[in-house]
Design a protein around this motif. Structure first.
Motif, PDB file in Angstrom:
ATOM      1  N   PRO A 305     -10.721   1.428  12.584  1.00  0.00           N
ATOM      2  CA  PRO A 305      -9.686   1.804  11.466  1.00  0.00           C
ATOM      3  C   PRO A 305     -10.213   3.263  10.958  1.00  0.00           C
ATOM      4  CG  PRO A 305     -11.342   0.229  10.443  1.00  0.00           C
ATOM      5  CD  PRO A 305     -11.595   0.226  11.823  1.00  0.00           C
ATOM      6  N   ASN A 306      -9.352   4.440  11.072  1.00  0.00           N
ATOM      7  CA  ASN A 306      -9.532   5.486  10.474  1.00  0.00           C
ATOM      8  C   ASN A 306      -9.303   5.825   9.032  1.00  0.00           C
ATOM      9  OD1 ASN A 306      -6.806   6.262  10.411  1.00  0.00           O
ATOM     10  ND2 ASN A 306      -6.861   7.294  12.242  1.00  0.00           N
ATOM     11  N   PHE A 307      -9.395   6.839   8.374  1.00  0.00           N
ATOM     12  CA  PHE A 307      -9.044   7.127   6.915  1.00  0.00           C
ATOM     13  C   PHE A 307      -7.781   6.527   6.582  1.00  0.00           C
ATOM     14  CE2 PHE A 307      -8.985  10.028   3.275  1.00  0.00           C
ATOM     15  CZ  PHE A 307      -9.018   9.398   2.382  1.00  0.00           C
ATOM     16  N   LEU A 308      -6.569   7.242   7.412  1.00  0.00           N
ATOM     17  CA  LEU A 308      -5.354   6.804   7.224  1.00  0.00           C
ATOM     18  C   LEU A 308      -4.915   5.545   7.238  1.00  0.00           C
ATOM     19  CD1 LEU A 308      -2.668   8.214   6.686  1.00  0.00           C
ATOM     20  CD2 LEU A 308      -2.258   8.512   9.206  1.00  0.00           C
ATOM     21  N   THR A 309      -5.261   4.792   8.458  1.00  0.00           N
ATOM     22  CA  THR A 309      -5.346   3.269   8.432  1.00  0.00           C
ATOM     23  C   THR A 309      -5.677   2.601   7.112  1.00  0.00           C
ATOM     24  OG1 THR A 309      -6.289   3.469  10.526  1.00  0.00           O
ATOM     25  CG2 THR A 309      -4.562   2.060  10.682  1.00  0.00           C
ATOM     26  N   ARG A 310      -6.745   2.953   6.766  1.00  0.00           N
ATOM     27  CA  ARG A 310      -7.578   2.350   5.738  1.00  0.00           C
ATOM     28  C   ARG A 310      -6.664   2.507   4.621  1.00  0.00           C
ATOM     29  NH1 ARG A 310     -13.296   1.407   6.540  1.00  0.00           N
ATOM     30  NH2 ARG A 310     -13.789   2.091   8.395  1.00  0.00           N
ATOM     31  N   VAL A 311      -6.313   3.947   4.176  1.00  0.00           N
ATOM     32  CA  VAL A 311      -5.434   3.806   3.041  1.00  0.00           C
ATOM     33  C   VAL A 311      -4.134   3.224   3.184  1.00  0.00           C
ATOM     34  CG1 VAL A 311      -4.184   5.910   1.598  1.00  0.00           C
ATOM     35  CG2 VAL A 311      -6.373   6.256   2.461  1.00  0.00           C
ATOM     36  N   GLU A 312      -3.441   3.288   4.377  1.00  0.00           N
ATOM     37  CA  GLU A 312      -2.138   2.701   4.379  1.00  0.00           C
ATOM     38  C   GLU A 312      -2.114   1.256   4.270  1.00  0.00           C
ATOM     39  OE1 GLU A 312       0.028   5.273   7.781  1.00  0.00           O
ATOM     40  OE2 GLU A 312      -1.334   4.093   8.653  1.00  0.00           O
ATOM     41  N   LYS A 313      -3.245   0.431   4.709  1.00  0.00           N
ATOM     42  CA  LYS A 313      -3.586  -0.896   4.427  1.00  0.00           C
ATOM     43  C   LYS A 313      -3.767  -1.262   3.005  1.00  0.00           C
ATOM     44  CE  LYS A 313      -5.332  -2.691   8.882  1.00  0.00           C
ATOM     45  NZ  LYS A 313      -6.434  -2.892   9.640  1.00  0.00           N
ATOM     46  N   ALA A 314      -4.575  -0.435   2.146  1.00  0.00           N
ATOM     47  CA  ALA A 314      -4.613  -0.371   0.725  1.00  0.00           C
ATOM     48  C   ALA A 314      -3.473  -0.472  -0.031  1.00  0.00           C
ATOM     49  CB  ALA A 314      -5.694   0.486   0.326  1.00  0.00           C
ATOM     50  N   VAL A 315      -2.532   0.650   0.547  1.00  0.00           N
ATOM     51  CA  VAL A 315      -1.279   0.676  -0.206  1.00  0.00           C
ATOM     52  C   VAL A 315      -0.249  -0.560   0.064  1.00  0.00           C
ATOM     53  CG1 VAL A 315       1.355   2.033  -0.037  1.00  0.00           C
ATOM     54  CG2 VAL A 315      -1.057   3.173  -0.070  1.00  0.00           C
ATOM     55  N   PHE A 316      -0.582  -1.189   1.286  1.00  0.00           N
ATOM     56  CA  PHE A 316       0.336  -2.447   1.568  1.00  0.00           C
ATOM     57  C   PHE A 316      -0.142  -3.537   0.781  1.00  0.00           C
ATOM     58  CE2 PHE A 316       1.700  -6.234   3.874  1.00  0.00           C
ATOM     59  CZ  PHE A 316       2.895  -5.894   4.296  1.00  0.00           C
ATOM     60  N   ALA A 317      -1.685  -3.624   0.410  1.00  0.00           N
ATOM     61  CA  ALA A 317      -2.054  -4.526  -0.442  1.00  0.00           C
ATOM     62  C   ALA A 317      -1.550  -4.528  -1.745  1.00  0.00           C
ATOM     63  CB  ALA A 317      -3.486  -4.600  -0.396  1.00  0.00           C
ATOM     64  N   GLY A 318      -1.153  -3.344  -2.226  1.00  0.00           N
ATOM     65  CA  GLY A 318      -0.757  -3.070  -3.797  1.00  0.00           C
ATOM     66  C   GLY A 318       0.789  -3.112  -3.785  1.00  0.00           C
ATOM     67  N   LEU A 319       1.499  -2.702  -2.660  1.00  0.00           N
ATOM     68  CA  LEU A 319       2.991  -2.359  -2.887  1.00  0.00           C
ATOM     69  C   LEU A 319       3.919  -3.271  -2.083  1.00  0.00           C
ATOM     70  CD1 LEU A 319       5.064  -0.389  -4.037  1.00  0.00           C
ATOM     71  CD2 LEU A 319       4.469   1.251  -1.983  1.00  0.00           C
ATOM     72  N   GLY A 320       3.196  -3.806  -1.006  1.00  0.00           N
ATOM     73  CA  GLY A 320       3.959  -4.674  -0.153  1.00  0.00           C
ATOM     74  C   GLY A 320       4.702  -4.005   0.851  1.00  0.00           C
ATOM     75  N   GLN A 321       4.420  -2.746   0.904  1.00  0.00           N
ATOM     76  CA  GLN A 321       5.296  -1.958   1.764  1.00  0.00           C
ATOM     77  C   GLN A 321       3.998  -0.858   2.335  1.00  0.00           C
ATOM     78  OE1 GLN A 321       8.418  -0.901  -0.516  1.00  0.00           O
ATOM     79  NE2 GLN A 321       7.932   1.366  -0.080  1.00  0.00           N
ATOM     80  N   PHE A 322       4.595  -0.085   3.529  1.00  0.00           N
ATOM     81  CA  PHE A 322       3.618   0.945   4.003  1.00  0.00           C
ATOM     82  C   PHE A 322       4.029   2.063   3.493  1.00  0.00           C
ATOM     83  CE2 PHE A 322       2.360  -2.338   7.476  1.00  0.00           C
ATOM     84  CZ  PHE A 322       0.973  -2.152   7.232  1.00  0.00           C
ATOM     85  N   PRO A 323       3.258   3.080   3.205  1.00  0.00           N
ATOM     86  CA  PRO A 323       3.665   4.433   2.634  1.00  0.00           C
ATOM     87  C   PRO A 323       4.397   5.165   3.677  1.00  0.00           C
ATOM     88  CG  PRO A 323       1.349   4.599   3.291  1.00  0.00           C
ATOM     89  CD  PRO A 323       1.977   3.107   3.578  1.00  0.00           C
ATOM     90  N   VAL A 324       5.211   5.983   3.001  1.00  0.00           N
ATOM     91  CA  VAL A 324       5.889   7.450   3.917  1.00  0.00           C
ATOM     92  C   VAL A 324       4.653   8.622   3.858  1.00  0.00           C
ATOM     93  CG1 VAL A 324       7.672   9.037   3.973  1.00  0.00           C
ATOM     94  CG2 VAL A 324       8.129   6.599   3.318  1.00  0.00           C
ATOM     95  N   LEU A 325       4.676   8.936   5.081  1.00  0.00           N
ATOM     96  CA  LEU A 325       3.768  10.479   5.169  1.00  0.00           C
ATOM     97  C   LEU A 325       4.518  11.547   4.649  1.00  0.00           C
ATOM     98  CD1 LEU A 325       1.534   9.812   8.139  1.00  0.00           C
ATOM     99  CD2 LEU A 325       1.366   8.836   5.808  1.00  0.00           C
TER     100      LEU A 325
END
Ligand code: ZN
Length: 380
Positions: A305-325
């Motif tokens: 996992p790179n930096f972006l994937t880690r951040v995306e997963k963290a957002v999913f954990a807190g928000l229940g959806q993936f972020p928009v870039l």
């Protein structure tokens, strides 16, 4: 905090309360970083001060190879008028948290500090994690994060991943990540010639006519289209000045004022050449530039996992959806770290009320941001 003495402040709001009560108008840090340094040193961070030209800069780091750094600014814009509450205090009202800088970006800083406390309390080591703070983001940003980024890069200590806590969200914390920003620059093109009386002057010798024709060509210039995730370059004329006006005399100088927002596919030198090439050879002119901010655009390592994937997963954990870039919005300090080679992601609170009276965020979004930062730290 403005509430009745019977009510105790929730522990996750204490740092926020302390930061908001300090009126840290750029470049005055007003003690915010001293407070944060004390908290971080309690958590095992080594503290280094990097003051520059009246700006407070702080580098706090856990032992180990540099890994991830949180970058933030403790300065805020002035409060201005029309507040319903004290701008320099935390007020909780109707599920909202109020205070100057709560969104931009003391809320982000306080959320990251709470996330650090919880993660370290749970026994994580967080090797090489840093917190980088400046009090010069809302101003010219000359002596803040740029100085920190250059210092760390010069020492070979720049973390590969920079998390900027700017308010990037639309509705919910984490719904939008910024991975780049367009550059910005203002120009003034001043034409000079002879004033003339309208009764005797041929139309082509009227400097204002020539400026209007030139302005039309500037506005019609075709720039790059950017890239899939990055808007292209655009130019807007923002003013036309010609000194005192008389109804029958044409001016001897005319200034065309304009501003460009530009993508990572071009730069300020290329823009300068483009504008000069438009000016007819028989016109004498001066071209000046101000407030340049180079663009940045993060590219992420291929291995997962790179930096972006880690951040995306963290957002999913807190928000229940993936972020928009996104790469929209004004400039940010992210550009200084990207310029030194780091991968940069901006992730923070909703930004609807930043720089306005009654700056506020929903308490639930502040709590959500803590969870997202915590999930990211846990993934390290
Ligand atoms: Zn900000």
């Amino acid at each position: 905090m403005s509430l009745s003495p019977a009510l105790a402040l929730a522990p996750e709001l204490i740092h926020l309360d302390n930061l908001l009560s300090l009126a840290s108008i750029t470049p005055d840090d007003a003690g915010c970083q001293r407070y944060l340094a004390a908290q971080l040193s309690r958590l095992g961070f080594a503290i280094q001060w990097l003051p520059c030209q009246g700006v407070s800069n702080l580098i706090a780091r856990r032992p180990g190879q540099p890994s991830l750094a949180f970058s933030g600014h403790t300065d805020v814009v002035p409060a201005g008028q029309h507040w319903q509450v004290n701008p320099f205090a935390l007020t909780e009202m109707g599920g909202q948290l109020y205070g100057r800088g709560i969104a931009d970006m003391k809320g982000g800083i306080a959320a990251f500090l709470v996330a650090l406390e919880r993660t370290l309390d749970a026994g994580a080591e967080l090797p090489g994690v840093m917190v980088l703070l400046t009090s010069d983001e809302e101003g010219e940003a000359e002596f803040g994060s740029r100085v920190i980024a250059e210092h760390l890069a010069g020492q070979g200590q720049l973390p590969p991943w920079i998390l900027v806590g700017e308010p990037t969200a639309r509705h919910h914390s984490g719904d939008t990540l910024r991975v780049g920003r367009r550059g910005a620059i203002s120009g003034t093109l001043t034409l000079s010639g002879k004033a003339g009386h309208v009764a005797y002057l041929p139309s082509g010798a009227n400097l204002l006519h020539r400026a209007l024709a030139l302005g039309e060509r500037m506005a019609a210039l075709e720039w790059d289209q950017g890239a899939a995730d990055f808007p292209g370059t655009s130019l807007h004329i923002t003013g036309l000045e010609h000194g005192d006006w008389l109804d029958n005399v044409t001016p001897s100088t005319v200034s065309i004022k304009f501003n460009l927002r530009y993508s990572h596919r071009t730069n300020s030198d290329a823009i300068d050449q483009c504008i000069r090439a438009l000016v007819p050879a028989d016109l004498s002119y001066q071209l000046g530039w101000s407030r340049p901010c180079e663009p940045y655009f993060s590219q992420f390592a291929d291995q997962q996992p790179n930096f972006l994937t880690r951040v995306e997963k963290a957002v999913f954990a807190g928000l229940g959806q993936f972020p928009v870039l996104s790469t929209a919005g004004g400039t940010s300090d992210g550009r200084f770290f990207r310029a030194q080679g780091a991968e940069v992601i901006e992730l923070g609170l909703p930004n609807a009320s930043i720089h306005q009276a009654n700056e506020r965020v929903e308490k639930s979004e502040f709590l959500r941001l803590i969870e997202i930062y915590q999930a990211l730290l846990a993934s390290l």
